[in-house]
Design a protein around this motif. Structure first.
Motif, short mmCIF file in Angstrom:
data_model
loop_
_atom_site.label_atom_id
_atom_site.label_comp_id
_atom_site.label_asym_id
_atom_site.label_seq_id
_atom_site.Cartn_x
_atom_site.Cartn_y
_atom_site.Cartn_z
N LEU A 47 -25.04 24.57 20.89
CA LEU A 47 -25.55 23.00 20.91
C LEU A 47 -24.74 22.59 22.38
CD1 LEU A 47 -25.98 23.08 17.15
CD2 LEU A 47 -27.59 23.34 18.89
N GLY A 48 -23.55 22.98 22.10
CA GLY A 48 -22.99 22.20 22.99
C GLY A 48 -23.37 22.01 24.20
N LEU A 49 -23.14 23.22 24.75
CA LEU A 49 -23.88 23.87 26.54
C LEU A 49 -25.27 22.73 26.36
CD1 LEU A 49 -22.18 27.44 26.71
CD2 LEU A 49 -21.86 25.12 27.77
N LEU A 50 -26.08 22.90 25.42
CA LEU A 50 -27.75 22.35 25.53
C LEU A 50 -27.64 21.03 25.23
CD1 LEU A 50 -29.42 24.74 23.50
CD2 LEU A 50 -29.56 24.53 25.80
N ALA A 51 -26.57 20.73 24.76
CA ALA A 51 -26.31 18.94 24.97
C ALA A 51 -26.14 18.03 25.88
CB ALA A 51 -25.74 18.82 23.60
N LEU A 52 -24.68 18.62 26.76
CA LEU A 52 -24.23 18.38 28.09
C LEU A 52 -24.70 18.63 28.91
CD1 LEU A 52 -20.34 19.82 27.43
CD2 LEU A 52 -21.19 17.49 26.86
N GLY A 53 -25.59 19.99 28.72
CA GLY A 53 -26.85 20.05 30.09
C GLY A 53 -27.89 19.25 30.39
N ARG A 54 -27.59 18.60 29.73
CA ARG A 54 -28.89 17.31 29.15
C ARG A 54 -28.07 15.89 29.72
NH1 ARG A 54 -33.08 19.15 24.26
NH2 ARG A 54 -34.44 16.66 25.27
N GLY A 55 -27.34 16.32 29.47
CA GLY A 55 -26.39 14.42 29.96
C GLY A 55 -26.32 14.19 29.05
N GLN A 56 -26.26 14.47 27.66
CA GLN A 56 -26.13 14.13 26.63
C GLN A 56 -24.61 14.43 25.98
OE1 GLN A 56 -28.76 15.40 23.23
NE2 GLN A 56 -30.63 14.41 24.26
N SER A 57 -23.78 12.59 25.47
CA SER A 57 -22.06 13.15 24.74
C SER A 57 -22.40 13.32 23.64
CB SER A 57 -21.56 11.39 25.34
OG SER A 57 -22.63 10.25 25.06
N LEU A 58 -21.30 13.80 22.57
CA LEU A 58 -21.92 14.53 21.89
C LEU A 58 -20.39 13.34 21.24
CD1 LEU A 58 -20.33 18.05 21.94
CD2 LEU A 58 -22.19 16.96 22.35
N PRO A 59 -21.57 12.88 20.11
CA PRO A 59 -20.78 11.60 19.37
C PRO A 59 -19.63 11.96 17.78
CG PRO A 59 -23.22 12.05 18.61
CD PRO A 59 -22.78 13.34 19.75
N LEU A 60 -18.51 12.38 18.77
CA LEU A 60 -17.97 12.65 17.76
C LEU A 60 -17.09 11.86 17.05
CD1 LEU A 60 -16.10 15.86 20.26
CD2 LEU A 60 -17.75 15.91 18.58
N ALA A 61 -17.16 11.23 17.52
CA ALA A 61 -15.97 9.50 16.91
C ALA A 61 -16.92 8.75 16.22
CB ALA A 61 -15.43 8.83 18.08
N HIS A 62 -18.51 9.00 15.42
CA HIS A 62 -19.38 8.10 14.77
C HIS A 62 -18.76 8.18 13.52
CE1 HIS A 62 -22.76 6.32 13.48
NE2 HIS A 62 -22.90 5.99 14.19
N ARG A 63 -18.39 7.50 12.48
CA ARG A 63 -18.66 7.38 11.14
C ARG A 63 -19.75 8.46 10.51
NH1 ARG A 63 -19.35 0.99 8.80
NH2 ARG A 63 -21.46 1.34 10.57
N ARG A 64 -20.46 8.51 11.08
CA ARG A 64 -21.67 9.20 10.53
C ARG A 64 -21.42 10.95 10.17
NH1 ARG A 64 -26.12 8.33 13.20
NH2 ARG A 64 -26.58 6.01 11.26
N ARG A 65 -21.02 11.15 11.46
CA ARG A 65 -20.64 12.26 12.05
C ARG A 65 -19.82 13.01 11.49
NH1 ARG A 65 -23.12 13.54 13.24
NH2 ARG A 65 -23.76 11.66 14.82
N TRP A 66 -18.93 12.32 10.52
CA TRP A 66 -18.02 13.59 8.86
C TRP A 66 -18.51 13.89 8.21
CZ3 TRP A 66 -13.99 15.34 11.02
CH2 TRP A 66 -12.74 14.43 12.24
N VAL A 67 -19.41 13.30 7.80
CA VAL A 67 -20.89 13.13 6.62
C VAL A 67 -21.47 14.19 7.46
CG1 VAL A 67 -22.33 13.09 4.97
CG2 VAL A 67 -21.14 10.89 5.69
#
Length: 282
Positions: A47-67
């Protein structure tokens, strides 16, 4: 017709996860904890490779992410630990029963109370699952295994609900898998690693993680905002039926009368409980 097709495709991916897990773990090719850890690692990589390949940054710091990450880890670890001491059929009943309760409760909390048709459909479908999955002659239910599966069911229910607010399903799923990975490695560090995994076990875990989990869960996150919580709960009751039917087909066995009739009850209950527009669209 596109939405029903994609939902059906996602349920098939979930069922394939079950088959791959049982194939790898039951054969002794890899431990349940090792399978879970490698599954999450492979999903994160894909998923990381596909997201980065499409120019999307990974929202690691978003509050919803920890849920999302914590609920995903709860599901993976609980599922992995439960089947060390729980019959597969009983485990599936506990898992999907808890998922149903979680999503139905959420439907009430967000102001979408269930109608009589939905309640009846859910009861009929779950009754069909009990008929299919409950072991003949009963089963000894391990309290520890049942508790672990309850945690897994709560985790998956919360993970599904967390996807309702996601805008970029692929990037969100990649971030969830990446953040859940350290937690899923913990069982390996506390004596649950089991015997060394074999190459077939590693291969099956990677397929499950990269394809049927990673891509399947990302597709689910894209679909969940378009489904009511009760609908998302009910369609998932088809997963054990698909897994059993696929297992019988792969083993070259004719499905027994109990499976055929029980599957009809499950699918009939799902059809009964779906919203009217969903039934019209297939």
């Amino acid at each position: 017709m596109r939405l029903p097709f994609l939902v059906a495709l996602t349920m098939m991916a979930f069922a394939a996860n079950s088959l791959l897990n049982r194939w790898a773990v039951d054969s002794g090719a890899i431990s349940s904890a090792g399978f879970a850890a490698l599954r999450v690692a492979s999903g994160a990589a894909m998923l990381g490779l596909l997201a980065l390949g499409r120019g999307q940054s990974l929202p690691l710091a978003h509050r919803r992410r920890w849920v999302g990450a914590l609920s995903l880890a709860a599901y993976m670890i609980g599922f992995s630990l439960a089947y060390r001491s729980l019959d597969a059929g009983v485990g599936a009943l506990i898992l999907f029963g808890v998922v149903q309760i979680t999503l139905f409760a959420a439907a009430g909390l967000i102001g979408a109370p269930l109608g009589a048709r939905q309640i009846l459909g859910a009861l009929v479908a779950f009754g069909g699952l009990v008929w299919i999955l409950w072991p003949a002659g009963g089963a000894e239910v391990s309290p520890a295994g049942a508790a672990a599966m309850v945690v897994a069911g709560l985790g998956w229910g919360v993970y599904t609900l967390a996807g309702r607010g996601e805008v970029q399903a692929l990037a969100a799923s990649a971030a969830n898998f990446l953040l859940a990975l350290p937690l899923c490695l913990l069982p390996l560090g506390v004596g649950l690693a089991g015997p060394a995994p074999t190459m077939p076990g590693i291969g099956l875990a990677m397929i499950s993680g990269a394809v049927t989990s990673g891509l399947g869960y990302a597709l689910w996150y894209a679909l969940v905002p378009r489904l009511a919580p009760a609908t998302a709960a009910m369609v998932q009751l088809s997963v054990p039926v698909i897994a059993l039917a696929a297992g019988a087909a792969l083993l070259g066995e004719a499905p027994g009368l109990r499976l055929v009739l029980g599957a009809g009850v499950v699918l009939g209950g799902i059809a009964l409980g779906l919203p009217r527009q969903a039934r019209r669209s297939g």
